[in-house]
Design a protein around this motif. Structure first.
Motif, short mmCIF file in Angstrom:
data_model
loop_
_atom_site.label_atom_id
_atom_site.label_comp_id
_atom_site.label_asym_id
_atom_site.label_seq_id
_atom_site.Cartn_x
_atom_site.Cartn_y
_atom_site.Cartn_z
N ILE A 4 11.24 4.20 -17.18
CA ILE A 4 11.88 5.66 -17.17
C ILE A 4 13.52 5.73 -17.59
CG2 ILE A 4 12.27 7.47 -15.39
CD1 ILE A 4 9.78 6.40 -14.03
N TYR A 5 13.73 6.78 -18.15
CA TYR A 5 15.30 7.22 -18.19
C TYR A 5 15.67 7.32 -16.90
CZ TYR A 5 14.87 7.11 -23.22
OH TYR A 5 14.50 6.69 -24.81
N SER A 6 16.82 6.69 -16.78
CA SER A 6 17.44 6.72 -15.51
C SER A 6 18.75 6.37 -15.45
CB SER A 6 16.90 5.92 -14.24
OG SER A 6 17.52 5.91 -12.91
N TYR A 7 19.87 6.92 -14.41
CA TYR A 7 21.22 6.67 -14.53
C TYR A 7 21.31 5.51 -13.71
CZ TYR A 7 22.23 10.96 -16.69
OH TYR A 7 22.51 11.97 -17.64
N SER A 8 20.31 5.16 -12.76
CA SER A 8 20.89 4.11 -11.55
C SER A 8 19.70 2.97 -11.44
CB SER A 8 20.69 4.86 -10.28
OG SER A 8 19.54 5.60 -10.04
N THR A 9 19.83 2.05 -10.63
CA THR A 9 18.99 0.94 -10.36
C THR A 9 17.84 1.45 -9.26
OG1 THR A 9 20.41 0.11 -8.72
CG2 THR A 9 20.39 -0.60 -10.87
N PRO A 10 16.47 0.69 -9.08
CA PRO A 10 15.92 1.16 -8.05
C PRO A 10 16.34 0.78 -6.57
CG PRO A 10 14.99 -0.82 -8.84
CD PRO A 10 16.42 -0.33 -9.83
N ILE A 11 15.94 1.74 -5.58
CA ILE A 11 16.17 1.42 -4.12
C ILE A 11 15.52 0.02 -3.83
CG2 ILE A 11 15.75 2.31 -1.83
CD1 ILE A 11 15.88 4.92 -2.98
N VAL A 12 15.89 -0.74 -2.88
CA VAL A 12 15.31 -2.16 -2.79
C VAL A 12 14.42 -1.65 -1.73
CG1 VAL A 12 15.58 -4.34 -1.57
CG2 VAL A 12 17.07 -3.28 -3.43
N VAL A 13 13.04 -2.06 -1.67
CA VAL A 13 11.99 -1.77 -0.54
C VAL A 13 12.44 -3.04 0.39
CG1 VAL A 13 9.75 -1.54 0.04
CG2 VAL A 13 10.75 -0.59 -2.16
N VAL A 14 12.55 -2.74 1.77
CA VAL A 14 12.83 -3.98 2.59
C VAL A 14 11.40 -4.34 3.35
CG1 VAL A 14 14.13 -4.38 4.71
CG2 VAL A 14 15.05 -2.94 3.13
N ASP A 15 11.33 -5.43 3.61
CA ASP A 15 9.85 -5.92 4.04
C ASP A 15 10.41 -6.02 5.54
OD1 ASP A 15 7.94 -8.81 3.68
OD2 ASP A 15 7.57 -6.74 4.57
N SER A 16 10.17 -4.65 6.10
CA SER A 16 10.30 -4.43 7.71
C SER A 16 9.30 -5.11 8.46
CB SER A 16 10.41 -3.21 8.20
OG SER A 16 9.48 -2.58 7.82
N GLU A 17 8.12 -5.29 7.75
CA GLU A 17 6.88 -5.66 8.56
C GLU A 17 6.92 -7.19 8.90
OE1 GLU A 17 2.13 -5.41 8.05
OE2 GLU A 17 3.33 -5.45 6.39
N TYR A 18 7.62 -8.15 7.77
CA TYR A 18 7.88 -9.36 7.99
C TYR A 18 8.78 -9.75 8.92
CZ TYR A 18 9.31 -14.06 6.86
OH TYR A 18 9.66 -15.44 6.95
N ARG A 19 9.87 -8.78 9.00
CA ARG A 19 10.95 -9.11 9.89
C ARG A 19 10.69 -8.93 11.43
NH1 ARG A 19 15.88 -5.66 7.51
NH2 ARG A 19 14.81 -3.92 8.50
N ASN A 20 9.83 -8.02 11.37
CA ASN A 20 9.46 -7.90 12.89
C ASN A 20 8.37 -8.80 13.49
OD1 ASN A 20 10.66 -5.51 12.97
ND2 ASN A 20 9.27 -4.01 12.47
N PHE A 56 5.80 8.80 -5.25
CA PHE A 56 6.11 7.39 -4.83
C PHE A 56 7.37 6.74 -5.67
CE2 PHE A 56 5.77 2.90 -5.73
CZ PHE A 56 5.41 2.51 -4.47
N LEU A 57 7.33 7.11 -7.04
CA LEU A 57 8.53 6.69 -7.74
C LEU A 57 9.72 7.42 -7.33
CD1 LEU A 57 6.82 6.36 -11.09
CD2 LEU A 57 7.30 4.46 -9.55
N ARG A 58 9.74 8.77 -6.98
CA ARG A 58 10.94 9.49 -6.76
C ARG A 58 11.59 8.65 -5.42
NH1 ARG A 58 10.95 15.71 -6.84
NH2 ARG A 58 13.37 15.42 -6.69
N GLN A 59 10.65 8.25 -4.59
CA GLN A 59 11.18 7.58 -3.08
C GLN A 59 11.94 6.38 -3.50
OE1 GLN A 59 7.78 6.81 -0.73
NE2 GLN A 59 7.23 8.76 -0.15
N TYR A 60 11.77 5.61 -4.74
CA TYR A 60 12.23 4.39 -4.84
C TYR A 60 13.26 4.18 -6.21
CZ TYR A 60 8.94 2.99 -1.52
OH TYR A 60 8.22 2.81 -0.32
N ILE A 61 13.28 5.33 -6.95
CA ILE A 61 14.29 5.42 -8.02
C ILE A 61 15.30 6.45 -7.80
CG2 ILE A 61 14.54 5.53 -10.42
CD1 ILE A 61 11.54 4.51 -10.82
N GLN A 62 16.43 6.09 -7.66
CA GLN A 62 17.54 7.20 -7.57
C GLN A 62 17.83 8.07 -8.63
OE1 GLN A 62 20.93 4.75 -6.46
NE2 GLN A 62 20.28 4.65 -4.33
#
Length: 335
Positions: free
Chosen positions: A68-84, A22-28
């Protein structure tokens, strides 16, 4: 590379996957090894509890915090359910509104969130129309729900910060919710507590039940109740939820042998112990079943800490059909 803090809220349709995946999906640019080290050092929390196993599986609505030690910021999770969701002009009985929250008195018969068979006309469709100029609304603002045929109070968040604040209070069980209910039969005790592991009823997938075995399939639940009035064949009670599981009050009173009045799913839509009731009283009870078209359950009050850190308490009156039903019981069945 630096130690960074991340937080995520799992969506309601989140599939059960290991926390490292799960975390690998949202942290680069973060390795599974780094995530596992964070687990072993107590740097990953789910719902404010330290995760001790690297194979913990994420569930819907889990709130995850990680360092977590990381080089980057997290990927933004888009609330597509709300948009639809298409906004609909639906009347809403708004009890309170400010820049952070919305408190609504939901009528019985209204579905809270769109789903299969309820793609339109839900409370969320109406909320989106009401807040059409709100660009911050996050994940539809939902932090809890009430059943379609239950009336009463529902609190929604108008921004991400408010939602996290309210969600954490639900997790820590500091939000106080009071319901009133009318149940079949004469409860033995003036007040009591119903507990048990609630899970899906294997005989009826639309129902929940208090499990008598295989407790690992259920979720522990606690309902405190107090008798308000006693009628000849019914008991009027108030309920305070210590946990908030699906159909909790309905399943708990069914478990006690006192299903909610006119609850079709749990057998409360039929007159209980018909053999011991006179023909005259049977006709009156049939009339009562026609007064209230849904289960006799109403969320009458809610208390919590506002995102601005002040105490809030909201109440709403019982619906007109409820008042008519209680008056009929007082006139015909009061001891």
């Amino acid at each position: 590379m630096s130690l960074k803090k991340f937080s995520f809220s799992a969506e309601k349709h989140q599939k059960s996957i290991r926390i490292d995946k799960f975390l690998r999906q949202y942290i680069q640019n973060v390795s599974r090894n780094k995530i596992q080290k964070a687990v072993y050092s107590g740097k990953i929390l789910v719902n404010q509890r330290i995760i001790k196993k690297k194979n913990y599986k994420i569930k819907p609505f889990d709130f995850i915090e990680a360092e977590i030690y990381s080089y980057s910021t997290p990927i933004v999770v888009v609330d597509s359910e709300y948009r639809n969701i298409i906004a609909e002009r639906i009347p809403l009985n708004i009890i309170h509104e400010d820049e952070d929250i919305l408190v609504i008195n939901k009528p019985a018969g209204m579905v809270v969130h769109p789903g299969f068979g309820n793609e339109k006309g839900t409370l969320i469709h109406g909320v989106k129309y009401h807040l059409k100029n709100n660009k911050e609304l996050y994940r539809l603002g939902l932090v809890h729900r009430i059943d379609k045929d239950t009336s009463g109070l529902l609190v929604l968040a108008k921004n991400e910060q408010a939602q996290k604040c309210l969600f954490q209070q639900f997790i820590s069980k500091t939000i106080k919710r009071k319901y009133i209910a009318l149940v079949w039969g004469n409860l033995q005790k003036e007040k009591g507590t119903i507990t048990g592991f609630i899970g899906r009823d294997p005989k009826n997938r639309k129902r929940m039940t208090v499990l008598k075995k295989d407790f690992d399939r259920g979720k522990y639940s606690i309902t405190h109740y107090k008798v308000l009035e006693r009628f000849k064949y019914l008991t009027y009670v108030s309920c305070n939820l210590e946990t908030g599981k699906k159909h909790q009050i309905r399943a708990h009173f069914k478990y006690l042998g006192h299903p909610l009045f006119n609850d079709f799913t749990y057998g409360g839509n039929k007159i209980i112990m018909k053999k011991n009731i006179s023909r005259k009283h049977i006709e009156i009870l049939k009339k009562c079943l026609n007064i209230l078209k849904q289960q006799a359950l109403h969320a009458i009050s809610i208390s919590f800490i506002h995102p601005s850190n002040r105490k809030c308490h909201f109440t709403c009156p019982i619906p007109k059909d409820w008042k008519k039903l209680i008056q009929e019981c007082r006139e015909k069945f009061l001891y």
